[in-house]
Design a protein around this motif. Structure first.
Motif, mmCIF file in Angstrom:
data_model
loop_
_atom_site.group_PDB
_atom_site.id
_atom_site.type_symbol
_atom_site.label_atom_id
_atom_site.label_comp_id
_atom_site.label_asym_id
_atom_site.label_seq_id
_atom_site.Cartn_x
_atom_site.Cartn_y
_atom_site.Cartn_z
ATOM 1 N N LEU A 133 49.822 0.200 10.894
ATOM 2 C CA LEU A 133 50.249 1.417 11.602
ATOM 3 C C LEU A 133 49.475 1.594 12.907
ATOM 4 C CD1 LEU A 133 50.568 3.882 8.592
ATOM 5 C CD2 LEU A 133 52.439 3.139 10.091
ATOM 6 N N LYS A 134 48.184 1.338 12.872
ATOM 7 C CA LYS A 134 47.368 1.485 14.089
ATOM 8 C C LYS A 134 47.779 0.479 15.161
ATOM 9 C CE LYS A 134 43.241 3.644 12.201
ATOM 10 N NZ LYS A 134 41.782 3.523 12.010
ATOM 11 N N LYS A 135 48.113 -0.731 14.751
ATOM 12 C CA LYS A 135 48.580 -1.731 15.711
ATOM 13 C C LYS A 135 49.921 -1.317 16.309
ATOM 14 C CE LYS A 135 46.102 -5.648 13.761
ATOM 15 N NZ LYS A 135 46.219 -6.908 13.022
ATOM 16 N N GLN A 136 50.785 -0.764 15.474
ATOM 17 C CA GLN A 136 52.081 -0.290 15.966
ATOM 18 C C GLN A 136 51.880 0.840 16.971
ATOM 19 O OE1 GLN A 136 54.669 1.162 12.872
ATOM 20 N NE2 GLN A 136 56.448 1.203 14.211
ATOM 21 N N ARG A 137 50.973 1.771 16.656
ATOM 22 C CA ARG A 137 50.696 2.879 17.579
ATOM 23 C C ARG A 137 50.157 2.343 18.900
ATOM 24 N NH1 ARG A 137 46.384 7.335 15.810
ATOM 25 N NH2 ARG A 137 45.019 5.536 16.018
ATOM 26 N N LEU A 138 49.279 1.354 18.845
ATOM 27 C CA LEU A 138 48.722 0.789 20.066
ATOM 28 C C LEU A 138 49.791 0.123 20.923
ATOM 29 C CD1 LEU A 138 46.204 0.307 21.745
ATOM 30 C CD2 LEU A 138 45.792 -1.761 20.409
ATOM 31 N N ARG A 139 50.708 -0.626 20.282
ATOM 32 C CA ARG A 139 51.803 -1.250 21.042
ATOM 33 C C ARG A 139 52.671 -0.193 21.716
ATOM 34 N NH1 ARG A 139 51.799 -4.695 16.596
ATOM 35 N NH2 ARG A 139 53.472 -3.529 15.588
ATOM 36 N N LEU A 140 52.979 0.869 20.987
ATOM 37 C CA LEU A 140 53.777 1.954 21.567
ATOM 38 C C LEU A 140 53.028 2.614 22.721
ATOM 39 C CD1 LEU A 140 55.100 3.464 18.233
ATOM 40 C CD2 LEU A 140 56.533 2.473 20.037
ATOM 41 N N LYS A 141 51.750 2.869 22.521
ATOM 42 C CA LYS A 141 50.945 3.497 23.565
ATOM 43 C C LYS A 141 50.892 2.618 24.812
ATOM 44 C CE LYS A 141 46.338 5.216 24.587
ATOM 45 N NZ LYS A 141 44.953 5.279 24.125
ATOM 46 N N ASP A 142 50.756 1.310 24.628
ATOM 47 C CA ASP A 142 50.734 0.388 25.766
ATOM 48 C C ASP A 142 52.048 0.433 26.538
ATOM 49 O OD1 ASP A 142 48.148 -0.404 25.182
ATOM 50 O OD2 ASP A 142 48.744 -2.310 24.255
ATOM 51 N N GLU A 143 53.165 0.478 25.818
ATOM 52 C CA GLU A 143 54.462 0.525 26.495
ATOM 53 C C GLU A 143 54.637 1.860 27.215
ATOM 54 O OE1 GLU A 143 59.196 -0.323 25.693
ATOM 55 O OE2 GLU A 143 57.758 -0.746 24.099
ATOM 56 N N ILE A 144 54.211 2.940 26.570
ATOM 57 C CA ILE A 144 54.271 4.258 27.207
ATOM 58 C C ILE A 144 53.386 4.290 28.449
ATOM 59 C CG2 ILE A 144 53.574 6.683 26.889
ATOM 60 C CD1 ILE A 144 54.609 6.331 23.928
ATOM 61 N N ALA A 145 52.181 3.740 28.361
ATOM 62 C CA ALA A 145 51.267 3.700 29.500
ATOM 63 C C ALA A 145 51.872 2.924 30.660
ATOM 64 C CB ALA A 145 49.927 3.105 29.079
ATOM 65 N N ALA A 146 52.533 1.816 30.364
ATOM 66 C CA ALA A 146 53.162 1.020 31.415
ATOM 67 C C ALA A 146 54.256 1.800 32.121
ATOM 68 C CB ALA A 146 53.714 -0.279 30.837
ATOM 69 N N MET A 147 55.039 2.539 31.336
ATOM 70 C CA MET A 147 56.109 3.335 31.934
ATOM 71 C C MET A 147 55.536 4.480 32.761
ATOM 72 S SD MET A 147 59.030 3.359 28.974
ATOM 73 C CE MET A 147 60.340 3.970 30.037
ATOM 74 N N LEU A 148 54.465 5.085 32.282
ATOM 75 C CA LEU A 148 53.814 6.148 33.051
ATOM 76 C C LEU A 148 53.232 5.605 34.362
ATOM 77 C CD1 LEU A 148 51.975 8.124 30.233
ATOM 78 C CD2 LEU A 148 53.812 8.999 31.690
ATOM 79 N N ALA A 149 52.660 4.434 34.299
ATOM 80 C CA ALA A 149 52.071 3.819 35.501
ATOM 81 C C ALA A 149 53.133 3.507 36.542
ATOM 82 C CB ALA A 149 51.295 2.560 35.131
ATOM 83 N N ALA A 150 54.340 3.245 36.091
ATOM 84 C CA ALA A 150 55.430 2.898 37.007
ATOM 85 C C ALA A 150 56.024 4.128 37.694
ATOM 86 C CB ALA A 150 56.517 2.137 36.263
ATOM 87 N N THR A 151 55.643 5.320 37.240
ATOM 88 C CA THR A 151 56.200 6.534 37.877
ATOM 89 C C THR A 151 55.378 6.971 39.051
ATOM 90 O OG1 THR A 151 54.968 8.010 36.396
ATOM 91 C CG2 THR A 151 57.200 7.401 35.731
#
Length: 79
Positions: free
Chosen positions: A61-79
């Motif tokens: 679960l923690k690894k899944q949360r980290l992958r999601l957080k990384d993808e969210i962070a990438a999308m935030l960085a692109a804004t």
């Protein structure tokens, strides 16, 4: 270690406006944020012994949360 939920607005305190904007304007981002919220809450329930789970399940679960957080962070960085 405290068992504090890792809410997105706490993980990205300087991006609260962008979080809100993307949640309302980008369906993919909204689904990612919702999935992050679900996984995050499950982790919190396991860590606080509300929901029993093995260490392996918690780690997954923690690894899944980290992958999601990384993808969210990438999308935030692109804004």
């Amino acid at each position: 270690m405290g068992h504090v939920p890792h809410e997105l607005h706490e993980e990205f305190p300087d991006k609260t406006a962008a979080l809100h904007e993307l949640k309302t304007s980008n369906g993919h981002f909204a689904r990612l944020a919702e999935k992050y919220h679900e996984v995050n809450r499950e982790i919190h329930r396991v860590e606080t012994d509300v929901t029993p789970a093995s260490d392996e399940v918690l780690e997954t679960l923690k690894k899944q949360r980290l992958r999601l957080k990384d993808e969210i962070a990438a999308m935030l960085a692109a804004t």
